[in-house]
Design a protein around this motif. Structure first.
Motif, mmCIF file in Angstrom:
data_model
loop_
_atom_site.group_PDB
_atom_site.id
_atom_site.type_symbol
_atom_site.label_atom_id
_atom_site.label_comp_id
_atom_site.label_asym_id
_atom_site.label_seq_id
_atom_site.Cartn_x
_atom_site.Cartn_y
_atom_site.Cartn_z
ATOM 1 N N VAL A 56 0.861 -1.178 0.000
ATOM 2 C CA VAL A 56 0.000 0.000 0.000
ATOM 3 C C VAL A 56 0.898 1.230 0.000
ATOM 4 N N ARG A 57 0.679 2.092 -0.955
ATOM 5 C CA ARG A 57 1.388 3.371 -1.003
ATOM 6 C C ARG A 57 0.336 4.468 -0.862
ATOM 7 N N ALA A 58 0.455 5.255 0.192
ATOM 8 C CA ALA A 58 -0.590 6.223 0.519
ATOM 9 C C ALA A 58 -0.046 7.639 0.500
ATOM 10 N N TYR A 59 -0.926 8.570 0.119
ATOM 11 C CA TYR A 59 -0.645 9.994 0.272
ATOM 12 C C TYR A 59 -1.752 10.574 1.123
ATOM 13 N N GLN A 60 -1.361 11.346 2.159
ATOM 14 C CA GLN A 60 -2.352 11.887 3.078
ATOM 15 C C GLN A 60 -2.084 13.358 3.335
ATOM 16 N N ALA A 61 -3.148 14.142 3.309
ATOM 17 C CA ALA A 61 -3.066 15.566 3.655
ATOM 18 C C ALA A 61 -4.004 15.857 4.813
ATOM 19 N N GLN A 62 -3.669 16.858 5.591
ATOM 20 C CA GLN A 62 -4.484 17.384 6.694
ATOM 21 C C GLN A 62 -4.462 16.520 7.953
ATOM 22 N N VAL A 63 -4.696 15.215 7.832
ATOM 23 C CA VAL A 63 -4.710 14.337 9.010
ATOM 24 C C VAL A 63 -3.806 13.138 8.759
ATOM 25 N N MET A 64 -3.375 12.497 9.852
ATOM 26 C CA MET A 64 -2.471 11.358 9.763
ATOM 27 C C MET A 64 -3.111 10.191 9.016
ATOM 28 N N PRO A 65 -2.306 9.399 8.301
ATOM 29 C CA PRO A 65 -2.845 8.192 7.665
ATOM 30 C C PRO A 65 -3.485 7.276 8.702
ATOM 31 N N GLY A 66 -4.624 6.705 8.361
ATOM 32 C CA GLY A 66 -5.345 5.869 9.312
ATOM 33 C C GLY A 66 -4.533 4.707 9.835
ATOM 34 N N LEU A 67 -3.677 4.124 8.995
ATOM 35 C CA LEU A 67 -2.883 2.974 9.408
ATOM 36 C C LEU A 67 -1.769 3.344 10.374
ATOM 37 N N LEU A 68 -1.554 4.633 10.584
ATOM 38 C CA LEU A 68 -0.481 5.084 11.481
ATOM 39 C C LEU A 68 -1.004 5.871 12.667
ATOM 40 N N GLN A 69 -2.303 5.982 12.824
ATOM 41 C CA GLN A 69 -2.862 6.781 13.904
ATOM 42 C C GLN A 69 -2.786 6.054 15.241
ATOM 43 N N THR A 70 -2.508 6.815 16.299
ATOM 44 C CA THR A 70 -2.580 6.258 17.645
ATOM 45 C C THR A 70 -4.046 6.177 18.073
ATOM 46 N N GLU A 71 -4.281 5.468 19.153
ATOM 47 C CA GLU A 71 -5.656 5.329 19.647
ATOM 48 C C GLU A 71 -6.234 6.683 20.057
ATOM 49 N N ASP A 112 1.651 15.015 3.675
ATOM 50 C CA ASP A 112 1.833 16.451 3.564
ATOM 51 C C ASP A 112 2.181 16.994 4.950
ATOM 52 N N GLU A 113 2.978 18.044 4.996
ATOM 53 C CA GLU A 113 3.387 18.582 6.299
ATOM 54 C C GLU A 113 2.197 19.053 7.130
ATOM 55 N N SER A 114 1.081 19.332 6.476
ATOM 56 C CA SER A 114 -0.113 19.753 7.208
ATOM 57 C C SER A 114 -0.565 18.694 8.203
ATOM 58 N N CYS A 115 -0.252 17.430 7.946
ATOM 59 C CA CYS A 115 -0.613 16.360 8.885
ATOM 60 C C CYS A 115 0.065 16.561 10.231
ATOM 61 N N LEU A 116 1.276 17.117 10.213
ATOM 62 C CA LEU A 116 2.023 17.349 11.449
ATOM 63 C C LEU A 116 1.594 18.631 12.148
ATOM 64 N N ARG A 117 1.055 19.583 11.388
ATOM 65 C CA ARG A 117 0.760 20.906 11.944
ATOM 66 C C ARG A 117 -0.681 21.041 12.427
ATOM 67 N N ASN A 118 -1.599 20.309 11.840
ATOM 68 C CA ASN A 118 -2.993 20.401 12.265
ATOM 69 C C ASN A 118 -3.164 19.678 13.595
ATOM 70 N N ASP A 128 4.531 18.607 -6.865
ATOM 71 C CA ASP A 128 3.277 18.230 -7.517
ATOM 72 C C ASP A 128 2.533 17.267 -6.601
ATOM 73 N N ARG A 129 1.640 17.798 -5.797
ATOM 74 C CA ARG A 129 0.914 16.999 -4.814
ATOM 75 C C ARG A 129 -0.431 16.560 -5.400
ATOM 76 N N PRO A 130 -0.886 15.350 -5.054
ATOM 77 C CA PRO A 130 -2.219 14.916 -5.481
ATOM 78 C C PRO A 130 -3.286 15.876 -4.963
ATOM 79 N N ASN A 131 -4.392 15.946 -5.662
ATOM 80 C CA ASN A 131 -5.471 16.857 -5.283
ATOM 81 C C ASN A 131 -6.231 16.389 -4.045
ATOM 82 N N ALA A 132 -6.093 15.117 -3.696
ATOM 83 C CA ALA A 132 -6.803 14.571 -2.541
ATOM 84 C C ALA A 132 -5.998 13.413 -1.974
ATOM 85 N N SER A 133 -6.323 13.055 -0.734
ATOM 86 C CA SER A 133 -5.678 11.888 -0.131
ATOM 87 C C SER A 133 -6.036 10.650 -0.938
ATOM 88 N N MET A 134 -5.067 9.740 -1.075
ATOM 89 C CA MET A 134 -5.309 8.553 -1.891
ATOM 90 C C MET A 134 -4.395 7.426 -1.459
#
Length: 216
Positions: free
Chosen positions: A8-23, A67-73, A110-116
């Motif tokens: 699985v290769r994922a790109y995530q913006a705004q929030v952390m990837p679900g597979l890496l989120q803590t409880e 995206d760095e926004s995942c770390l800042r939000n 060149d970032r994707p337009n949405a998380s994918m």
């Protein structure tokens, strides 16, 4: 698909990837939009159960482009974000997991337009999963997969390396830790000021008795 995928290769913006989120992060994230506590806990359990296969010693490949926004939000609190960053640093050391950050300081990326997510199954079938405002979308068109895969690979090549990303995540974690400590200190000061204010009010409201002074 998470239970079957071999990569699985994922790109995530705004929030952390679900597979890496803590409880705690997942709980805070779901609680923003769901009022029912039981539903929140059910979704948290489901999310954590999806992670187990990738966190296993022989887990499938998972490449997370963030995206760095995942770390800042800030989701939840500074403490939640601190622990989330620490979790990223820990799981990023696993041989099957790579975490890279697309920094905000490189606007030309060149970032994707949405998380994918680009999902590869053992039978050779490939899927693109993307997210819109209120739903997810699956696409197994080979041309679409090839197009998004190229975009992803170019972004990954131009973004920070895994080592550089770990340094950025570590800096973010330290920032949240300092913010948390300063918040505690401010809370102590605010509490002391509140106690002083109460003491002054009590003193002002205390009944006053005339003093009898001896006449000269």
């Amino acid at each position: 698909m998470d239970s079957e995928a071999d990569a699985v290769r994922a790109y995530q913006a705004q929030v952390m990837p679900g597979l890496l989120q803590t409880e705690d992060y997942a709980r805070a994230l779901f609680s923003r939009h769901i009022v029912d506590t039981e539903e929140v806990e059910e979704r948290v359990r489901a999310r954590l159960s999806r992670q187990q296969r990738f966190l296993a010693p022989d887990g499938p490949l998972f490449v997370a482009m963030m995206d760095e926004s995942c770390l800042r939000n800030v989701i939840g609190s500074a403490a939640v974000m601190r622990d989330q960053c620490a979790h990223l640093l820990t799981v990023g050391q696993r041989p099957n997991i790579r975490i890279q950050v697309a920094p905000a300081a490189r606007p030309g990326l060149d970032r994707p337009n949405a998380s994918m997510s680009l999902i590869s199954l053992p039978d050779g079938h490939n899927w693109v999963y993307s997210e819109s405002l209120d739903r997810g979308h699956f696409n197994d068109d080979p041309a679409a997969y090839a197009r998004h895969s190229q975009t992803y690979d170019v972004l990954r090549a131009d973004a920070l390396s895994a080592r550089e990303s770990a340094a950025l995540i570590s800096a973010a974690m330290e920032g949240y830790e300092q913010h948390e400590h300063s918040g505690v200190q401010r809370g102590d000061v605010d509490q002391e000021q509140l106690q002083r204010h109460k003491r002054r009010r009590l003193h002002r409201n205390r009944p006053r008795h005339p003093r009898h002074r001896p006449r000269p």
